[in-house]
Design an enzyme around this catalytic site. Sequence first.
Site, PDB file in Angstrom:
ATOM      1  N   ARG A 209      61.131  65.474  37.519  1.00  0.00           N
ATOM      2  CA  ARG A 209      61.398  63.936  37.801  1.00  0.00           C
ATOM      3  C   ARG A 209      60.240  63.851  36.185  1.00  0.00           C
ATOM      4  NH1 ARG A 209      57.130  61.852  39.499  1.00  0.00           N
ATOM      5  NH2 ARG A 209      55.595  64.175  39.934  1.00  0.00           N
TER       6      ARG A 209
ATOM      7  N   HIS B 274      56.500  59.628  41.116  1.00  0.00           N
ATOM      8  CA  HIS B 274      57.241  59.688  41.788  1.00  0.00           C
ATOM      9  C   HIS B 274      57.607  58.875  43.354  1.00  0.00           C
ATOM     10  CE1 HIS B 274      56.779  62.743  45.712  1.00  0.00           C
ATOM     11  NE2 HIS B 274      56.235  61.205  46.514  1.00  0.00           N
TER      12      HIS B 274
ATOM     13  N   TYR C  16      48.358  62.212  34.865  1.00  0.00           N
ATOM     14  CA  TYR C  16      48.409  63.451  35.753  1.00  0.00           C
ATOM     15  C   TYR C  16      49.239  64.665  34.381  1.00  0.00           C
ATOM     16  CZ  TYR C  16      52.042  63.030  38.574  1.00  0.00           C
ATOM     17  OH  TYR C  16      53.580  61.551  39.573  1.00  0.00           O
TER      18      TYR C  16
END
Length: 399
Positions: free
Chosen positions: A269, A273, A282
């Site tokens: 990805r 998200h 992160y």
Amino acid sequence: MTIHQSLPPLTDAGSLPSDAMVQLITPTGARRQNPVFDPWVASLTPAELRGLYEDMVVVRRTDAEATALQRQGELGLWPPVLGQEAAQIGSGRALRHDDFVFSSYREHGVAYCRGVKPAQVTPVWRGVAASGWNPYDVNMAAPQVIIGAQTLHAVGYAMGVQNDGDDAVAIAYFGDGATSEGDVNEAMVFAASFEAPVIFFCQNNQWAISEPVGLQAQRSIADRAPGFGIPSLRVDGNDVLAVMAATRVALDRARTGGGPTFIEAVTYRMGPHTTADDPTRYRPQGELEEWRAKDPIARFAAFLTEVGILDDAAVAAVAEKAEAVAMELRAACIALRDPAALTVFDNVYAEPNSTIDRERDQYTRYLAMFDDGESDGAGSAAASGTAPAAASVTEGMDR
């Protein structure tokens, strides 16, 4: 490639280490020969190969447009598909029209393959509809936001197809994080027990929101399925040909009575998200650039160019098509209007339902409190879809 148990027609393939995977096109665009999987894509014509490239480019462009629409306040939320185009197009184009798709909320590429129109993609994310299309028009269920629940739906549908004596197949799409949900594991138990004609298609995009895939599986996710009695394949999810070949294998197995198959498409990805997420908080530094070098569109374009199927004129034509589709999506999104408040109760059940009738009456009386005294009991707010009604639809989507 991981092949657990006998996976017809792959009985000669043996079993390879779990860190290996099916790959027919390398990140640099070089073609890798594979006697087991090559036959499943050997019949593709130059036009069909260009079509796969066009599909991926169109999906990426419309995804970027939808992301921009959210940033401009036209959509409440959008889950980007950037980087996962090959996993979705390769599998989506392998399906027959009568196969049925049960997806999560990120399968915009699969929806495109099923014939979902740009105007049907954004209503859910603008908060004006519970679904943008009739599932039976395109044989694809409405996107499922509850993580993993669609796997149960897929298995139930597949068991129904099996009872009808048909050879259609159900396919469930989900992410790596969903494999830790009870629904997914329960679905695999049922699928294995009843040899249901279903494919579990896991897009391992490395991150379940902010949790890395290492928290979902210590080795490969494909290793889990054999514990349920389901053969599994691990495929390079950024290789559109490998994904198509693996999906065709699983479809053939399901159609011929072989039961379920689990496919782990290893992809990435590239974006957040959802548009409410900030992946820079992160992700390890350098990870994104590492995966950019494995970009699914760039590698396929390099391959097609090398074999003389793609030239500058074709690239320009595809880009023009993608722009047109993106503008169609934008125009359709901006033209959306808030529905009348009481339509939230429409189509909940196929037949009249006393609970829905009671809730409709209660909501009607609530909305009447915002009227100017001229209400006949239904409330002008209910008729016009003003602030309280519009908010209720959006909040319902968030939950």
